[in-house]
Design an enzyme around this catalytic site. Structure first.
Site, short mmCIF file in Angstrom:
data_model
loop_
_atom_site.label_atom_id
_atom_site.label_comp_id
_atom_site.label_asym_id
_atom_site.label_seq_id
_atom_site.Cartn_x
_atom_site.Cartn_y
_atom_site.Cartn_z
N ASP A 166 1.21 -3.32 -4.60
CA ASP A 166 1.81 -1.98 -4.93
C ASP A 166 0.34 -1.37 -5.02
OD1 ASP A 166 4.48 -2.78 -4.69
OD2 ASP A 166 4.40 -3.69 -6.60
N GLN A 207 1.65 -7.64 -0.52
CA GLN A 207 1.30 -8.18 -1.82
C GLN A 207 -0.15 -7.93 -2.23
OE1 GLN A 207 3.37 -10.43 0.33
NE2 GLN A 207 4.95 -9.13 -0.49
N PRO A 252 11.33 -1.40 -12.99
CA PRO A 252 10.16 -0.58 -13.43
C PRO A 252 9.07 -1.51 -13.46
CG PRO A 252 11.72 -1.14 -15.09
CD PRO A 252 12.34 -1.60 -13.84
N LYS A 298 -1.18 0.72 -0.54
CA LYS A 298 -1.97 0.03 0.94
C LYS A 298 -1.42 1.29 1.98
CE LYS A 298 -0.78 -4.19 0.24
NZ LYS A 298 -0.38 -4.36 -1.02
N GLY A 301 7.11 -3.41 0.30
CA GLY A 301 7.99 -2.29 0.68
C GLY A 301 7.04 -1.13 0.90
N HIS A 302 6.76 -0.42 2.09
CA HIS A 302 5.94 0.59 2.19
C HIS A 302 7.05 1.91 2.41
CE1 HIS A 302 2.65 -1.98 3.42
NE2 HIS A 302 2.51 -1.68 2.19
N ASP A 345 -5.12 10.64 -9.49
CA ASP A 345 -4.35 11.87 -10.21
C ASP A 345 -3.35 11.33 -11.36
OD1 ASP A 345 -3.18 10.85 -7.87
OD2 ASP A 345 -1.72 12.02 -8.27
P1 IMP Z 1 8.42 -13.51 -4.21
O1 IMP Z 1 7.32 -13.05 -3.28
O2 IMP Z 1 9.79 -12.86 -3.92
O3 IMP Z 1 8.61 -14.91 -4.01
O4 IMP Z 1 7.92 -13.05 -5.54
C1 IMP Z 1 7.07 -13.72 -6.32
C2 IMP Z 1 6.28 -12.86 -7.32
O5 IMP Z 1 5.40 -11.72 -6.67
C3 IMP Z 1 7.41 -11.84 -7.93
O6 IMP Z 1 6.53 -11.73 -9.36
C4 IMP Z 1 7.27 -10.72 -7.31
O7 IMP Z 1 7.67 -9.47 -8.12
C5 IMP Z 1 5.90 -10.38 -6.73
N1 IMP Z 1 6.00 -9.63 -5.56
C6 IMP Z 1 6.28 -10.00 -4.42
N2 IMP Z 1 6.24 -9.31 -3.21
C7 IMP Z 1 5.52 -8.16 -4.06
C8 IMP Z 1 5.07 -6.99 -3.74
O8 IMP Z 1 5.16 -6.37 -2.32
N3 IMP Z 1 4.77 -6.13 -4.86
C9 IMP Z 1 4.42 -6.32 -5.85
N4 IMP Z 1 4.93 -7.53 -6.39
C10 IMP Z 1 5.51 -8.55 -5.64
#
Ligand code: IMP
Length: 405
Positions: free
Chosen positions: A17, A206, A287, A20, A48-49, A316
């Site tokens: 997050d 990620q 959150p 990117k 998610g983008h 910002d």
């Molecule tokens: P999983 O990828 O669903 O197995 O989750 C494993 C950990 O990675 C958890 O703490 C999720 O919240 C975190 N996580 C997975 N994908 C994202 C992402 O795109 N952004 C932020 N955290 C992520």
């Protein structure tokens, strides 16, 4: 034959997050016609983008976020793919008139998320996963009992496997892969594009601190999110990498459980940054936990990924937050910790204080017009991590950017 250095890897330097999507958009814009493909190399619908086309909001989870650009969009073999989610992304794009079928390429050897993998994750886990079936799919991939895109597209399933798979799921997935995209050897496609002189943009999902090997295990995702993951997850030679662009926010966030050494305890400031930065998961709506920049962790990410250019996003958001802090050191029982031990447990974090600023910087396009306190903060970070900050993002729009080099 030696291939030219045409690959640009974009990687998140923290817990995901980092913003990117916007940086991908900018680089794609910068390279325009010389860009051959944008390739996702790891993860699945846990990412998610959010992108906008004429004010229409689209959330992409598996399709690379550069889809609005005139280039191929590829999903590499390091990804795991949920066919139902992929179909909904395709539908959203078709609705706004993007001919995604002619652009989308999926690796025949990418793995498929089955409904039973998602069902496995319905209970709360200590990790706090996104519950998208990511862990079970990668587990079965490593266990060599998983199903790949080619198993559906080429009808190469054994009779026993057919019986294991839900019939409706099988025909839905087969139809999707056969009729709505190209199934291919993405590695060979990339090589061909490089031979034609095209650049390839590799889009990480990620972030470094969620990497299965190098992150805060076990509170990590199940794939290789670091820049090295681009080599296996897209099938490129490390010698073709020209640049690694690292993305960090001006502060930090984390979703899910696990250590977060710079988490902000002051609930007022924590909430202020969360709300100013809209720090709620685009997939899960959870959150996000909010913290100050953890500089040794950022430096670790820079070294591990071989970051050549750093982009700082959401600067910002810190406007009006009062004093700003950075985590600059860790201690364990009186010993100074060395940063290479970052993922280990620590007892105490040490913070540096920086003056904040009140001025709205979101309309600023020139570094020299930023408030002095903002410049001091940016320069402190740059000096600490030892890599040039290429640009600063000061708002959500494509033009809300200050180029530094
Ligand atoms: P999983 O990828 O669903 O197995 O989750 C494993 C950990 O990675 C958890 O703490 C999720 O919240 C975190 N996580 C997975 N994908 C994202 C992402 O795109 N952004 C932020 N955290 C992520």
């Amino acid at each position: 034959m030696k291939l030219a250095k045409k690959c640009i890897v974009l990687v998140g330097c923290a817990f995901g997050d980092e913003g990117k999507g916007k940086v991908i958009d900018q680089i794609a814009h910068e390279y325009k016609n010389s860009l051959g493909a944008i390739v996702r190399y790891s993860g699945g619908p846990n990412a998610g983008h959010t992108i906008y086309q004429n004010d229409k909001k689209i959330i992409l989870r598996q399709i690379p976020s550069g889809v609005l650009h005139d280039t191929k969009c590829m999903i590499g073999c390091g990804c795991v793919v949920d066919p139902y989610v992929l179909k909904s992304e395709i539908d959203q794009l078709n609705e706004i008139g993007i001919d995604i079928k002619s652009k989308l390429v999926i690796a025949a050897n990418a793995h498929v998320i089955l409904p039973q993998y998602i069902a496995e994750e319905t209970n709360e886990s200590k990790i706090g996963t996104t519950k998208k079936g990511i862990g079970p799919c990668y587990r079965n991939k490593i266990n060599r009992t998983s199903f790949r895109v080619m198993d559906f597209a080429n009808n190469e399933l054994e009779f026993a496997d057919h019986n294991f798979l839900d019939k409706e799921f099988f025909s839905f997935t087969k139809d999707l892969f056969t009729n709505q995209m190209t199934v291919s050897n993405v590695s060979i496609d990339i090589i061909e594009l490089i031979k034609k002189g095209k650049y390839i943009l590799l889009e990480g999902a990620q972030g470094t601190l969620l990497d299965i090997d190098h992150g805060s295990y076990p509170f990590v995702t199940s794939s290789s999110s670091i820049s090295g993951g681009a080599c296996t997850g897209a099938g490129i030679s490390p010698l073709t990498i020209k640049k690694v662009i690292g993305v960090t926010k001006a502060y930090m966030t984390r979703v899910g459980n696990g250590p977060f050494y710079s988490e902000i305890e002051d609930q007022y400031v924590n909430k202020l940054i969360r709300d100013n930065g809209n720090e709620y998961g685009s997939v899960t709506k959870r959150p996000r936990r909010v913290g100050w920049l953890d500089l040794p962790a950022l430096k670790y990410a820079v070294l591990l990924n071989g970051v050549t250019d750093l982009v700082m996003t959401k600067l910002d958001v810190l406007t009006g937050c009062g004093d700003i802090y950075t985590l600059t050191n860790y201690f364990k029982e009186g010993d100074k910790r060395s940063l290479k031990e970052y993922p280990d447990r620590i007892d105490c974090s040490v913070f540096d204080r920086h003056d904040g600023w009140l001025e709205d910087i979101s309309q600023c396009h020139d570094y020299k017009f930023l408030p002095d306190a903002t410049k001091r903060y940016v320069e402190f970070v740059e000096k600490f991590v030892g890599v040039t900050i290429k640009s600063l993002s000061v708002g959500p729009g494509r033009d809300d950017i200050i180029e530094l080099v």
